[in-house]
Design an enzyme around this catalytic site. Structure first.
Site, PDB file in Angstrom:
ATOM      1  N   HIS A 133       0.588  -1.316  -0.038  1.00  0.00           N
ATOM      2  CA  HIS A 133      -0.065   0.059  -0.005  1.00  0.00           C
ATOM      3  C   HIS A 133       0.741   1.202   0.238  1.00  0.00           C
ATOM      4  O   HIS A 133       0.533   2.158  -1.019  1.00  0.00           O
ATOM      5  CB  HIS A 133      -0.943   0.199   1.250  1.00  0.00           C
TER       6      HIS A 133
ATOM      7  N   LEU B  80      -6.117  -1.655  -3.632  1.00  0.00           N
ATOM      8  CA  LEU B  80      -4.492  -1.718  -3.413  1.00  0.00           C
ATOM      9  C   LEU B  80      -3.814  -2.795  -3.341  1.00  0.00           C
ATOM     10  O   LEU B  80      -4.576  -3.799  -2.636  1.00  0.00           O
ATOM     11  CB  LEU B  80      -4.288  -0.663  -2.137  1.00  0.00           C
ATOM     12  N   CYS B  81      -2.744  -3.197  -3.754  1.00  0.00           N
ATOM     13  CA  CYS B  81      -2.073  -4.553  -3.551  1.00  0.00           C
ATOM     14  C   CYS B  81      -2.184  -4.943  -2.104  1.00  0.00           C
ATOM     15  O   CYS B  81      -1.914  -4.121  -1.502  1.00  0.00           O
ATOM     16  CB  CYS B  81      -0.863  -4.426  -4.195  1.00  0.00           C
ATOM     17  N   PRO B  82      -2.305  -6.291  -1.783  1.00  0.00           N
ATOM     18  CA  PRO B  82      -2.362  -7.503  -2.904  1.00  0.00           C
ATOM     19  C   PRO B  82      -3.779  -7.513  -3.265  1.00  0.00           C
ATOM     20  O   PRO B  82      -3.931  -8.412  -3.774  1.00  0.00           O
ATOM     21  CB  PRO B  82      -1.822  -8.265  -2.136  1.00  0.00           C
TER      22      PRO B  82
ATOM     23  N   ASP C 178      -3.472   0.726  -9.052  1.00  0.00           N
ATOM     24  CA  ASP C 178      -2.300   0.562  -8.084  1.00  0.00           C
ATOM     25  C   ASP C 178      -0.919  -0.144  -8.922  1.00  0.00           C
ATOM     26  O   ASP C 178      -1.018  -1.100  -9.425  1.00  0.00           O
ATOM     27  CB  ASP C 178      -2.368  -0.646  -6.856  1.00  0.00           C
TER      28      ASP C 178
END
Ligand code: SF4
Lengths: 347, 75
Positions: free
Chosen positions: A45, B12-14, B39
């Site tokens: 993030h 957002l990752c993941p 992202d």
């Protein structure tokens, strides 16, 4: 003919889980990785949000570990279920809001479920006896075994020789002699083993694998719960705790002030859920307002927001306030002098 | 062989990787999945996930803050 035994490895992205899985592969075990996403994981993030980090290579260390090992990795979203672990940890919190022991028990329990559903034989973790104060103390390792329900199907290859033999060892699926007896905080044995296996450039997270070990982050979480008068959160709440400056000038509202372009862009995505303050006459941050404010309080909050804009030294700054119902208001205010911004407002 | 799309924007990752993984679990070998994300980390993470799980990344590109990755599912 004996069938190849299968182990599911908890892969955090750190060195220890990488080494534990590699030791099993070397013994001819079929290994697949599992990585749990709680919403608090350090991966990803903040890199994605903050523009200044854009130059740094972004990688998810759990995926990187799996690629080094040549194993499959299953990433599992446990955001919802994890709430109960964090909100009501039976064994309490660590130095900050990290419920490490309950967290470990929960993850091993989930891995056990996955093992049963997918026809695997045992679970491995990279735990090292005595390495972490809360979850890896010698007397607490059996607690994880017992309360997770994994029993003797939980093998810790890096410290197995210090512990009683587990089922995979007793049955001869793995050779106990080739397992390790690491203990304590000294990382040299792990580093030597990494060098032996040719692993370089592995992740070395300072505090732990998640934001809950971070003091500033934990303070913001506690503040959120206090302000709401209940221990609860949604994914958006915990994402926002990672972004911007957080100031609470009054108990009933909080300001989230972006610190740079990347955060500005990220906070734009929340404009429909929060009242906002934007600086119109100068370059400046986007501010989200969490709470219900009177007109006068909006003016006060705008003066604080203006302090973080390029108009901080101007006599007047034009700001646009957009309330949650979409009503917009423009007004001119004098940015608050830095001396009037109280330190205790910062969370 | 069918074509599918997945909108993983604004997560957002993941999460984009998890969404891709869960979608691919429902697809057949040979199917094509086009994933769109915002992202930038996905540009690295989704291909890494595909490599370790044996799927083929046919194309990946980034414009206007959007990342598009085209994956062929391998059985
Ligand atoms: S550091 Fe975070 S993810 Fe790791 S065991 Fe503790 S609470 Fe769980």
């Amino acid at each position: 003919m004996s069938t190849q035994k299968k182990a599911v490895a908890l892969i955090s992205g750190g060195l220890d889980s990488l080494l534990a899985a590699r030791l099993m592969l070397d013994q001819g075990i079929h290994v697949e990785g599992i990585n749990f996403y709680t919403g608090f994981c350090v991966e990803g993030h903040t890199h994605a949000i903050r523009k200044k980090d854009k130059a740094k290579p972004k990688r998810n260390n759990a995926l990187w570990s799996a690629e080094q090992l040549g194993i499959k990795l299953h990433i599992i979203d446990i955001i919802e279920e994890y709430k109960d672990v964090l909100i009501n940890p039976k064994h309490g919190y660590g130095a900050n809001m990290n419920p490490c022991l309950d967290c470990k028990i929960f993850m091993v329990h989930k891995a056990k479920q996955w093992m049963d559903e997918n026809g695997f034989d045992f679970i491995i973790t990279g735990e090292v006896m005595g390495q972490r104060p809360m979850s890896q103390r010698k007397d607490l390792l059996p607690v994880v075994v017992r309360e997770s329900g994994a029993d003797d199907r939980l093998l810790r290859p890096l410290c197995a020789k210090n512990l009683g033999a587990t089922l995979p060892e007793r049955e001869g699926w793995v050779n106990r002699e080739q397992l390790k007896d690491f203990s304590g905080r000294n990382r040299k044995p792990q580093m030597a083993l990494a060098a032996q296996f040719g692993f370089e450039d592995y992740a070395t997270p300072a505090g732990g694998c998640c934001f809950l070990t971070d003091k500033n982050y934990s303070n913001k979480l506690v503040d959120l719960w206090q302000a709401r008068n209940k221990k609860d959160y949604e994914l958006d709440d915990i994402m926002l705790l990672k972004v911007g400056r957080h100031l609470r000038p009054e108990p009933h509202y909080k300001l989230i002030v972006s610190r740079e372009d990347g955060e500005n862009k990220f906070l734009q995505g929340y404009k429909k859920q929060f009242a906002t303050i934007e600086i119109k006459s100068h370059n400046g941050p986007l501010t989200l307002v969490d709470g219900e404010l009177s007109d006068e309080e909006f003016r006060f909050a705008s003066r604080i927001a203006a302090r973080f804009s390029q108009g901080r030294d101007a006599d007047n700054v034009t700001v646009k306030v957009t309330r949650k119902d979409g009503e917009e208001q423009l007004f001119d205010i004098a940015p608050m002098p830095v001396s009037e911004i109280k330190q205790e407002w910062y969370i | 062989m069918s074509q599918y799309t997945l909108d993983a924007r604004y997560s957002l990752c993941p999460m984009p990787v998890i969404k891709t993984q869960d979608k691919i679990a429902q697809l057949q070998a040979g199917d094509i999945l086009e994933v769109t994300c915002t992202d930038p980390g996905a540009l690295h993470d989704i291909p890494a996930w595909c490599r370790i799980n044996g799927h083929l990344v046919k194309e990946s590109s980034e414009h206007d803050d959007e990342v598009v990755i085209v994956i062929q599912v391998v059985g």
